[in-house]
Design a protein around this motif. Structure first.
Motif, PDB file in Angstrom:
ATOM      1  N   GLY A  57       0.856  -1.319  -0.115  1.00 13.14           N
ATOM      2  CA  GLY A  57       0.020   0.246   0.098  1.00 13.14           C
ATOM      3  C   GLY A  57       0.667   1.379   0.177  1.00 13.14           C
ATOM      4  O   GLY A  57       0.292   2.392  -0.588  1.00 13.14           O
ATOM      5  N   LYS A  58       1.935   1.144   0.445  1.00 13.76           N
ATOM      6  CA  LYS A  58       2.751   2.633   0.846  1.00 13.76           C
ATOM      7  C   LYS A  58       3.184   2.666  -0.635  1.00 13.76           C
ATOM      8  O   LYS A  58       3.361   3.802  -1.121  1.00 13.76           O
ATOM      9  CB  LYS A  58       4.082   2.089   1.547  1.00 13.76           C
ATOM     10  N   HIS A  59       3.778   1.622  -1.290  1.00 10.79           N
ATOM     11  CA  HIS A  59       3.995   1.765  -2.813  1.00 10.79           C
ATOM     12  C   HIS A  59       3.055   2.408  -3.814  1.00 10.79           C
ATOM     13  O   HIS A  59       3.140   3.315  -4.420  1.00 10.79           O
ATOM     14  CB  HIS A  59       4.683   0.425  -3.623  1.00 10.79           C
ATOM     15  N   LEU A  60       1.861   1.658  -3.190  1.00 12.17           N
ATOM     16  CA  LEU A  60       0.637   2.357  -4.364  1.00 12.17           C
ATOM     17  C   LEU A  60       0.484   3.760  -3.998  1.00 12.17           C
ATOM     18  O   LEU A  60       0.034   4.463  -5.012  1.00 12.17           O
ATOM     19  CB  LEU A  60      -0.626   1.400  -3.945  1.00 12.17           C
ATOM     20  N   MET A  61       0.452   4.031  -2.716  1.00 10.67           N
ATOM     21  CA  MET A  61       0.151   5.418  -2.481  1.00 10.67           C
ATOM     22  C   MET A  61       1.076   6.392  -3.145  1.00 10.67           C
ATOM     23  O   MET A  61       0.761   7.628  -3.560  1.00 10.67           O
ATOM     24  CB  MET A  61       0.281   5.898  -0.756  1.00 10.67           C
ATOM     25  N   GLY A  62       2.485   5.760  -3.310  1.00  8.97           N
ATOM     26  CA  GLY A  62       3.509   6.695  -4.190  1.00  8.97           C
ATOM     27  C   GLY A  62       3.111   6.783  -5.436  1.00  8.97           C
ATOM     28  O   GLY A  62       3.310   7.944  -6.140  1.00  8.97           O
ATOM     29  N   PHE A  63       2.546   5.679  -6.073  1.00  6.18           N
ATOM     30  CA  PHE A  63       2.345   5.811  -7.532  1.00  6.18           C
ATOM     31  C   PHE A  63       0.840   6.431  -7.745  1.00  6.18           C
ATOM     32  O   PHE A  63       1.006   7.568  -8.667  1.00  6.18           O
ATOM     33  CB  PHE A  63       1.925   4.257  -7.793  1.00  6.18           C
ATOM     34  N   LEU A  64       0.097   6.659  -6.751  1.00  7.77           N
ATOM     35  CA  LEU A  64      -0.997   7.623  -6.741  1.00  7.77           C
ATOM     36  C   LEU A  64      -0.433   9.013  -6.728  1.00  7.77           C
ATOM     37  O   LEU A  64      -0.938   9.902  -7.561  1.00  7.77           O
ATOM     38  CB  LEU A  64      -1.967   7.319  -5.672  1.00  7.77           C
ATOM     39  N   GLU A  65       0.604   9.196  -5.906  1.00  8.99           N
ATOM     40  CA  GLU A  65       0.919  10.786  -5.734  1.00  8.99           C
ATOM     41  C   GLU A  65       1.669  11.070  -7.041  1.00  8.99           C
ATOM     42  O   GLU A  65       1.336  12.424  -7.433  1.00  8.99           O
ATOM     43  CB  GLU A  65       2.116  10.845  -4.535  1.00  8.99           C
ATOM     44  N   GLN A  66       2.372  10.237  -7.513  1.00  4.42           N
ATOM     45  CA  GLN A  66       2.829  10.432  -9.038  1.00  4.42           C
ATOM     46  C   GLN A  66       1.809  11.129 -10.058  1.00  4.42           C
ATOM     47  O   GLN A  66       2.318  11.564 -10.874  1.00  4.42           O
ATOM     48  CB  GLN A  66       3.668   9.225  -9.543  1.00  4.42           C
ATOM     49  N   ILE A  67       0.493  10.797  -9.754  1.00  5.46           N
ATOM     50  CA  ILE A  67      -0.442  11.132 -10.834  1.00  5.46           C
ATOM     51  C   ILE A  67      -1.383  12.146 -10.032  1.00  5.46           C
ATOM     52  O   ILE A  67      -2.469  12.245 -10.516  1.00  5.46           O
ATOM     53  CB  ILE A  67      -1.139   9.964 -11.334  1.00  5.46           C
ATOM     54  N   GLY A  68      -0.786  12.653  -8.982  1.00  6.16           N
ATOM     55  CA  GLY A  68      -1.518  13.924  -8.394  1.00  6.16           C
ATOM     56  C   GLY A  68      -2.970  13.360  -7.566  1.00  6.16           C
ATOM     57  O   GLY A  68      -3.748  14.249  -7.389  1.00  6.16           O
ATOM     58  N   LEU A  69      -2.950  12.035  -7.254  1.00  6.66           N
ATOM     59  CA  LEU A  69      -4.149  11.656  -6.375  1.00  6.66           C
ATOM     60  C   LEU A  69      -3.809  11.069  -5.160  1.00  6.66           C
ATOM     61  O   LEU A  69      -2.699  10.738  -4.866  1.00  6.66           O
ATOM     62  CB  LEU A  69      -4.921  10.593  -7.340  1.00  6.66           C
ATOM     63  N   ILE A 189       7.029  -5.576  -6.962  1.00  2.00           N
ATOM     64  CA  ILE A 189       8.473  -5.132  -6.821  1.00  2.00           C
ATOM     65  C   ILE A 189       9.276  -5.954  -5.787  1.00  2.00           C
ATOM     66  O   ILE A 189      10.504  -5.645  -5.962  1.00  2.00           O
ATOM     67  CB  ILE A 189       8.465  -3.598  -6.954  1.00  2.00           C
ATOM     68  N   PHE A 190       8.547  -6.543  -4.862  1.00  2.00           N
ATOM     69  CA  PHE A 190       9.439  -6.863  -3.799  1.00  2.00           C
ATOM     70  C   PHE A 190      10.096  -8.237  -4.144  1.00  2.00           C
ATOM     71  O   PHE A 190      11.114  -8.737  -3.656  1.00  2.00           O
ATOM     72  CB  PHE A 190       8.241  -7.473  -2.526  1.00  2.00           C
ATOM     73  N   TYR A 191       9.397  -8.884  -5.422  1.00  2.00           N
ATOM     74  CA  TYR A 191      10.016  -9.966  -5.737  1.00  2.00           C
ATOM     75  C   TYR A 191      10.793  -9.733  -7.074  1.00  2.00           C
ATOM     76  O   TYR A 191      11.700 -10.830  -7.470  1.00  2.00           O
ATOM     77  CB  TYR A 191       9.175 -11.372  -6.194  1.00  2.00           C
ATOM     78  N   ASN A 192      10.679  -8.814  -7.835  1.00  2.00           N
ATOM     79  CA  ASN A 192      11.199  -8.385  -9.236  1.00  2.00           C
ATOM     80  C   ASN A 192      11.294  -6.910  -9.148  1.00  2.00           C
ATOM     81  O   ASN A 192      10.304  -6.251  -9.586  1.00  2.00           O
ATOM     82  CB  ASN A 192      10.347  -8.907  -9.975  1.00  2.00           C
ATOM     83  N   ARG A 193      12.464  -6.350  -8.759  1.00  2.00           N
ATOM     84  CA  ARG A 193      12.571  -4.959  -8.542  1.00  2.00           C
ATOM     85  C   ARG A 193      12.601  -4.252 -10.143  1.00  2.00           C
ATOM     86  O   ARG A 193      12.248  -3.060  -9.959  1.00  2.00           O
ATOM     87  CB  ARG A 193      14.000  -4.814  -8.126  1.00  2.00           C
ATOM     88  N   SER A 194      12.908  -5.037 -10.997  1.00  2.00           N
ATOM     89  CA  SER A 194      12.695  -4.378 -12.376  1.00  2.00           C
ATOM     90  C   SER A 194      11.408  -3.819 -12.823  1.00  2.00           C
ATOM     91  O   SER A 194      11.030  -3.115 -13.628  1.00  2.00           O
ATOM     92  CB  SER A 194      13.396  -5.229 -13.546  1.00  2.00           C
ATOM     93  N   LEU A 195      10.340  -4.632 -12.114  1.00  2.00           N
ATOM     94  CA  LEU A 195       8.816  -4.072 -12.587  1.00  2.00           C
ATOM     95  C   LEU A 195       8.509  -2.506 -12.031  1.00  2.00           C
ATOM     96  O   LEU A 195       7.518  -2.112 -12.418  1.00  2.00           O
ATOM     97  CB  LEU A 195       8.182  -5.004 -11.746  1.00  2.00           C
ATOM     98  N   LEU A 196       9.416  -2.049 -10.948  1.00  2.00           N
ATOM     99  CA  LEU A 196       9.069  -0.852 -10.454  1.00  2.00           C
ATOM    100  C   LEU A 196       9.175   0.236 -11.632  1.00  2.00           C
ATOM    101  O   LEU A 196       8.288   0.939 -11.746  1.00  2.00           O
ATOM    102  CB  LEU A 196      10.352  -0.407  -9.577  1.00  2.00           C
ATOM    103  N   GLU A 197       9.998   0.018 -12.683  1.00  2.00           N
ATOM    104  CA  GLU A 197      10.254   0.961 -13.955  1.00  2.00           C
ATOM    105  C   GLU A 197       8.921   0.843 -14.586  1.00  2.00           C
ATOM    106  O   GLU A 197       8.359   1.885 -15.208  1.00  2.00           O
ATOM    107  CB  GLU A 197      11.359   0.452 -14.511  1.00  2.00           C
ATOM    108  N   SER A 198       8.334  -0.438 -14.792  1.00  2.00           N
ATOM    109  CA  SER A 198       7.245  -0.603 -15.540  1.00  2.00           C
ATOM    110  C   SER A 198       5.929   0.008 -15.036  1.00  2.00           C
ATOM    111  O   SER A 198       5.231   0.448 -15.538  1.00  2.00           O
ATOM    112  CB  SER A 198       6.974  -2.178 -15.684  1.00  2.00           C
ATOM    113  N   ILE A 199       5.938  -0.121 -13.558  1.00  2.00           N
ATOM    114  CA  ILE A 199       4.901   0.634 -12.875  1.00  2.00           C
ATOM    115  C   ILE A 199       4.998   1.964 -13.173  1.00  2.00           C
ATOM    116  O   ILE A 199       3.864   2.480 -13.447  1.00  2.00           O
ATOM    117  CB  ILE A 199       4.607  -0.128 -11.522  1.00  2.00           C
TER     118      ILE A 199
END
Ligand code: URA
Length: 211
Positions: A57-69, A189-199
């Protein structure tokens, strides 16, 4: 928006045969800027009742912040509302081996058990786009033939699957078309760090789409 209590009770009854614990309601306004569909709650969520309030959820909130939500502006739910777990063993620092519960992916039967709850939300929450997080949410709504690695970051305009009937074990397609935007589950991303860039790239595309 909260599902009716009778529907929550039905969900609790339908999930009872399976190895799951707790129950977390979907959360957010009836007309959110975005609807997000995850997989199932984890340990943190079943204790505080807030979807995506743990590590993912912490990561999800970061992604939301990235799009201003913010969390308050979106509706967050998942395919299954209880935590699917399995027993495993963990060796403590002292060398003692203790039994503990581990999260696991929900089964098709568990997803079916809670299908009426997600169906209700899909029908009653009016969002411009539904973001599916990971394969479980994607396949539940867009069909079992969809693969996150193939469709992430793309807008899919299509019907979604809903339970054919309360005594049924199959899905049917809605007449209505929905705008789905699949991306990876933030826990991936906890299992595959490279997915962070994709997300990150997917959320950049999502922001442009919402503008
Ligand atoms: N993963 C989900 O799909 N939902 C949560 O609430 C937490 C983790």
């Amino acid at each position: 928006m909260q599902i009716p209590e009778s529907l929550a009770e039905l969900g609790k009854k339908r999930i009872k045969p399976y190895t799951v614990e707790g129950f977390v309601y979907g959360s957010g306004p009836a007309k959110p800027k975005l609807m997000l569909v995850g997989e199932a709650p984890g340990e943190t969520e079943i204790h505080n009742g807030i979807p995506f309030s743990g590590r993912a959820g912490k990561h999800l909130m970061g992604f939301l912040e990235q799009i201003g939500l913010s969390r308050e502006e979106v509706y967050i739910t998942s395919a299954v509302r209880s935590r699917p777990y399995k027993w495993g063993e963990k060796r403590e620092r002292s060398g003692e081996v203790v039994k503990r519960k581990y999260n696991r992916t929900p089964t098709a039967k568990e997803i079916l058990a809670h299908a009426p709850l997600l169906d209700y939300e899909i029908e009653h929450v009016v969002a411009p786009v539904i973001v599916t997080l990971g394969n479980i949410g994607l396949k539940r709504l867009a069909g079992a033939d969809k693969k996150i690695s193939e469709v992430h970051g793309q807008l899919l305009e299509q019907p979604v699957q809903r339970l054919a009937g309360l005594d049924d074990v199959s899905y049917e397609w809605t007449k209505k078309l929905y705008r789905l935007f699949p991306t990876y589950h933030p826990a991936s991303i906890f299992y595959n760090r490279s997915l962070l860039e994709s997300i990150n790239d997917d959320f950049d595309r999502l922001r442009k789409l919402l503008d």
